[in-house]
Each structure stands twice: as C-alpha cells, then as structure tokens.
Motif scaffolding. Structure first.
Motif, PDB file in Angstrom:
ATOM      1  N   THR A   1      13.717 -23.516  55.389  1.00 56.34           N
ATOM      2  CA  THR A   1      14.474 -22.975  54.258  1.00 56.34           C
ATOM      3  C   THR A   1      13.790 -23.215  52.921  1.00 56.34           C
ATOM      4  O   THR A   1      14.074 -22.525  51.943  1.00 56.34           O
ATOM      5  CB  THR A   1      15.877 -23.611  54.180  1.00 56.34           C
TER       6      THR A   1
ATOM      7  N   THR B   1      14.396 -25.688  51.115  1.00 55.45           N
ATOM      8  CA  THR B   1      15.298 -26.515  50.310  1.00 55.45           C
ATOM      9  C   THR B   1      15.217 -27.956  50.788  1.00 55.45           C
ATOM     10  O   THR B   1      14.676 -28.236  51.861  1.00 55.45           O
ATOM     11  CB  THR B   1      16.766 -26.039  50.437  1.00 55.45           C
TER      12      THR B   1
ATOM     13  N   GLU C   1      25.049 -31.030  52.297  1.00 56.97           N
ATOM     14  CA  GLU C   1      24.532 -29.676  52.186  1.00 56.97           C
ATOM     15  C   GLU C   1      23.724 -29.540  50.901  1.00 56.97           C
ATOM     16  O   GLU C   1      23.977 -30.225  49.918  1.00 56.97           O
ATOM     17  CB  GLU C   1      25.687 -28.668  52.167  1.00 56.97           C
ATOM     18  N   THR C   2      22.740 -28.647  50.960  1.00 55.21           N
ATOM     19  CA  THR C   2      21.995 -28.252  49.767  1.00 55.21           C
ATOM     20  C   THR C   2      22.355 -26.802  49.506  1.00 55.21           C
ATOM     21  O   THR C   2      22.382 -25.991  50.430  1.00 55.21           O
ATOM     22  CB  THR C   2      20.476 -28.407  49.991  1.00 55.21           C
TER      23      THR C   2
ATOM     24  N   THR D   1      21.658 -23.446  48.958  1.00 51.98           N
ATOM     25  CA  THR D   1      20.433 -22.673  49.145  1.00 51.98           C
ATOM     26  C   THR D   1      20.064 -21.788  47.958  1.00 51.98           C
ATOM     27  O   THR D   1      18.913 -21.785  47.541  1.00 51.98           O
ATOM     28  CB  THR D   1      20.508 -21.853  50.452  1.00 51.98           C
TER      29      THR D   1
ATOM     30  N   PRO E   1      18.528 -24.577  44.934  1.00 50.78           N
ATOM     31  CA  PRO E   1      18.105 -25.728  45.740  1.00 50.78           C
ATOM     32  C   PRO E   1      18.095 -27.061  45.003  1.00 50.78           C
ATOM     33  O   PRO E   1      17.939 -28.103  45.629  1.00 50.78           O
ATOM     34  CB  PRO E   1      16.694 -25.338  46.191  1.00 50.78           C
TER      35      PRO E   1
END
Length: 107
Positions: free
Chosen positions: A63, A65, A89-90, A92, A95
């Motif tokens: 990804t 990220t 979570e990042t 997306t 980022p």
C-alpha cells in the motif's frame, strides 16, 4: 520479525533514525477523543515531511502506507499518548494520519 511465541517483535529505531525524527515531535497533532459503545478513538496526524524520515521497513510494501505499528514503534516515532492505545489503521488517502483505539473503560 516474530518471536518464538508467534507475536511480532517491535522494530526499534536506531539512534541516528530517532535523531532524524526529533525535529517533528512538536508538530504531531492529536485529535480529540471520540467513542462508540465499545472503544474510544483518536487520530494522530504526523507532519507530511516526517514520512520521508521514517525507515522504509515501517511501511507496507503493497500500500505504501505505514503498516500497523506496535506500541514501542509508534512511541519511538515520538507519538506520546496515555496507556492502552492501539494503532489499528492508517488512513490510506492521507497516509500521515494514524488511527488509534482503546477499550472505552480503560483506566
């Protein structure tokens, strides 16, 4: 890196890596907390330029990220929060925004 118990071990920063990140520490932004019935949440916004100083192995190769960071890893980046927070979570599209949660009744 996994331990013999199957848990991933944190990849800690070297002193030179840590020194490159020091200049960004005061620019990290912490959102207010918000909650649902189970968790409280907050997001942490890193300065965009900080991403260039973070070691490449902190990123997900698919990804691009940041991967989900263990507590020792995100604290090593200079993120300071009270106990119990978990990076889950990042974001997306952005980022440099990391999402955190912890149980609502965490003391």
């Amino acid at each position: 890196m996994e331990s013999k118990h199957g848990r991933r071990q944190p990849r800690l920063l070297s002193e030179p890596e840590r020194a490159r990140l020091d200049e960004f520490q005061d620019l990290i932004h912490y959102s207010n907390r918000y909650a649902d019935d189970t968790f409280e949440y907050r997001h942490v916004t890193l300065p965009k330029n900080m991403l260039k100083a973070i070691p490449k192995d902190y990123f997900d190769s698919e990804t691009g990220t940041l991967r989900i960071l263990l507590e020792d890893e995100w604290r090593g980046l200079g993120i300071t929060q009270s106990l119990g927070w978990e990076h889950y979570e990042t974001h997306t599209p952005e980022p440099h925004i990391l999402l955190f949660k912890r149980p609502k009744d965490y003391n």
